[in-house]
Design an enzyme around this catalytic site. Structure first.
Site, PDB file in Angstrom:
ATOM      1  N   GLU A 115       0.829  -1.221   0.000  1.00 43.60           N
ATOM      2  CA  GLU A 115       0.000   0.000   0.000  1.00 43.60           C
ATOM      3  C   GLU A 115       0.860   1.267   0.000  1.00 43.60           C
ATOM      4  O   GLU A 115       0.398   2.332   0.411  1.00 43.60           O
ATOM      5  CB  GLU A 115      -0.967   0.013   1.198  1.00 43.60           C
ATOM      6  CG  GLU A 115      -1.915  -1.175   1.280  1.00 43.60           C
ATOM      7  CD  GLU A 115      -2.947  -1.257   0.157  1.00 43.60           C
ATOM      8  OE1 GLU A 115      -2.972  -0.375  -0.717  1.00 43.60           O
ATOM      9  OE2 GLU A 115      -3.715  -2.244   0.156  1.00 43.60           O
ATOM     10  N   HIS A 139      -2.773   1.793   8.493  1.00 41.17           N
ATOM     11  CA  HIS A 139      -3.855   1.015   7.888  1.00 41.17           C
ATOM     12  C   HIS A 139      -4.035  -0.275   8.686  1.00 41.17           C
ATOM     13  O   HIS A 139      -3.061  -1.006   8.905  1.00 41.17           O
ATOM     14  CB  HIS A 139      -3.496   0.693   6.429  1.00 41.17           C
ATOM     15  CG  HIS A 139      -4.384  -0.328   5.795  1.00 41.17           C
ATOM     16  ND1 HIS A 139      -5.759  -0.184   5.696  1.00 41.17           N
ATOM     17  CD2 HIS A 139      -4.104  -1.528   5.205  1.00 41.17           C
ATOM     18  CE1 HIS A 139      -6.266  -1.238   5.087  1.00 41.17           C
ATOM     19  NE2 HIS A 139      -5.291  -2.070   4.790  1.00 41.17           N
ATOM     20  N   HIS A 141      -6.923  -3.716   9.707  1.00 39.39           N
ATOM     21  CA  HIS A 141      -8.124  -4.481   9.361  1.00 39.39           C
ATOM     22  C   HIS A 141      -8.987  -4.617  10.617  1.00 39.39           C
ATOM     23  O   HIS A 141      -8.975  -5.649  11.283  1.00 39.39           O
ATOM     24  CB  HIS A 141      -7.723  -5.848   8.793  1.00 39.39           C
ATOM     25  CG  HIS A 141      -6.997  -5.785   7.489  1.00 39.39           C
ATOM     26  ND1 HIS A 141      -6.476  -6.890   6.861  1.00 39.39           N
ATOM     27  CD2 HIS A 141      -6.719  -4.728   6.675  1.00 39.39           C
ATOM     28  CE1 HIS A 141      -5.903  -6.515   5.710  1.00 39.39           C
ATOM     29  NE2 HIS A 141      -6.025  -5.215   5.589  1.00 39.39           N
ATOM     30  N   GLU A 169     -16.989  10.766  23.391  1.00 37.02           N
ATOM     31  CA  GLU A 169     -15.672  11.317  23.040  1.00 37.02           C
ATOM     32  C   GLU A 169     -15.461  11.437  21.529  1.00 37.02           C
ATOM     33  O   GLU A 169     -14.601  12.196  21.088  1.00 37.02           O
ATOM     34  CB  GLU A 169     -14.558  10.432  23.623  1.00 37.02           C
ATOM     35  CG  GLU A 169     -14.517   9.055  22.981  1.00 37.02           C
ATOM     36  CD  GLU A 169     -13.381   8.169  23.498  1.00 37.02           C
ATOM     37  OE1 GLU A 169     -13.589   6.952  23.549  1.00 37.02           O
ATOM     38  OE2 GLU A 169     -12.306   8.683  23.833  1.00 37.02           O
ATOM     39  N   HIS A 210     -12.828  -3.892   3.945  1.00 33.79           N
ATOM     40  CA  HIS A 210     -11.370  -4.071   4.002  1.00 33.79           C
ATOM     41  C   HIS A 210     -10.746  -3.532   5.302  1.00 33.79           C
ATOM     42  O   HIS A 210     -10.083  -4.275   6.016  1.00 33.79           O
ATOM     43  CB  HIS A 210     -10.731  -3.403   2.768  1.00 33.79           C
ATOM     44  CG  HIS A 210      -9.262  -3.604   2.658  1.00 33.79           C
ATOM     45  ND1 HIS A 210      -8.598  -3.737   1.464  1.00 33.79           N
ATOM     46  CD2 HIS A 210      -8.295  -3.675   3.612  1.00 33.79           C
ATOM     47  CE1 HIS A 210      -7.311  -3.898   1.687  1.00 33.79           C
ATOM     48  NE2 HIS A 210      -7.103  -3.867   2.981  1.00 33.79           N
TER      49      HIS A 210
END
Ligand code: 2HA
Ligand code: ZN
Length: 274
Positions: A115, A139, A141, A169, A210
């Site tokens: 990525e 990133h 999952h 919050e 994803h």
């Protein structure tokens, strides 16, 4: 100083391991990058061994010459703490912002995260938008956010409002809201362009079916942002599992009161009547 002993590398390793312990990084899932400060590059300059230039798969002229710590493609977050030199690397970009070279790490071969285009394009956008403050792109999952992408409409305003309502919050932690990228093939420039476009407005971009990308100034703030979004999603999944409708919730009026007392600006586009 040994690279892995430097404070910024230690911070990177700890964050990767924290993500693993949260259950967000099955197998080689997820990736992390950090834009290294010039003084940090100086601390480890005797460890730097530049390799060959290779294409990044995108163009980020705003990041010319910058150094990044990044996780390796196909590497497992659970191994980062055990063998950082095998799992992560430091790269440098060229003056065009189009090629990179590995200057440390990935000692057993490999390349930076698949990525990389998304990481670099997000870094470029967030560095500009934050006046240079944002340094971390992450990133993961995240199970509950992914689950929600099967049942909520894939709209920024729906995800933002539902996540805000699940924990008081949330609007303080991500007052700009969250963006949603529809399902796309990961790993390329197209999803990077779509994500970085949302990152102009938000610090959080959800990838349908994803995971999530988040951006932040340092490891604590960026991990904390991911954690807060995912925890809110977990509450929503639990709530929807008990019953389809809320008996009571935080109202648009409540959000406006919160915005006033906590001195945050909450865009009216998210405070719609349902
Ligand atoms: O396997 O998470 O999106 C790494 C990824 C690709
Ligand atoms: Zn992924």
């Amino acid at each position: 100083m040994k690279m892995a002993d430097a404070e910024f590398v230690q911070g990177f390793i700890r964050m990767a391991n924290d993500g693993w312990e949260q259950g967000w990084h099955e197998r080689n899932g997820g990736n992390l990058s950090y834009r290294v400060k010039p003084e940090e590059v100086q601390q480890v300059k005797d460890q730097i061994r530049p390799g060959e230039w290779k294409a990044t798969g995108t163009s980020v002229p705003g990041l010319a010459g910058e150094y990044f710590l990044v996780t390796g493609s196909g590497k497992y977050f659970r191994n980062v703490i055990l063998d950082p030199e095998d799992s992560i690397c430091m790269i440098q970009l060229d003056e065009a912002g189009e090629n990179y070279r590995i200057v440390w790490g990935l000692v057993n071969g490999g390349r930076p995260t698949s990525e990389l285009p998304s990481h670099l394009m997000n870094h470029e956008v967030k560095m500009t938008a934050s006046g240079g403050k944002h340094r971390v792109i992450y990133h993961a999952h995240t199970t509950n956010v992914i689950a929600l992408t099967f049942v909520l409409p894939l709209e920024d305003k729906v995800f933002t409002r539902e996540l805000w309502e699940m924990a008081t919050e949330c609007p303080v932690v991500f007052p700009d809201g969250v963006g949603v990228v529809p399902w796309m093939v990961p790993g390329g420039r197209e999803i990077a362009v779509a994500t970085s476009r949302l990152m102009k407005k938000y610090d959080v971009a959800i990838w349908a079916h994803h995971g999530i990308f988040v951006s932040g100034e340092d490891f604590d703030l960026t991990f904390g942002l991911m954690h807060t979004v995912e925890k809110s999603a977990e509450i929503l999944v639990k709530m929807l599992s008990m019953q389809p409708d809320k008996r009571q919730t935080i109202t648009p009026g409540n959000f406006r009161d919160l915005a006033r007392d906590f001195q945050v600006t909450l865009p009216e586009e998210f405070l719609y009547e349902k």
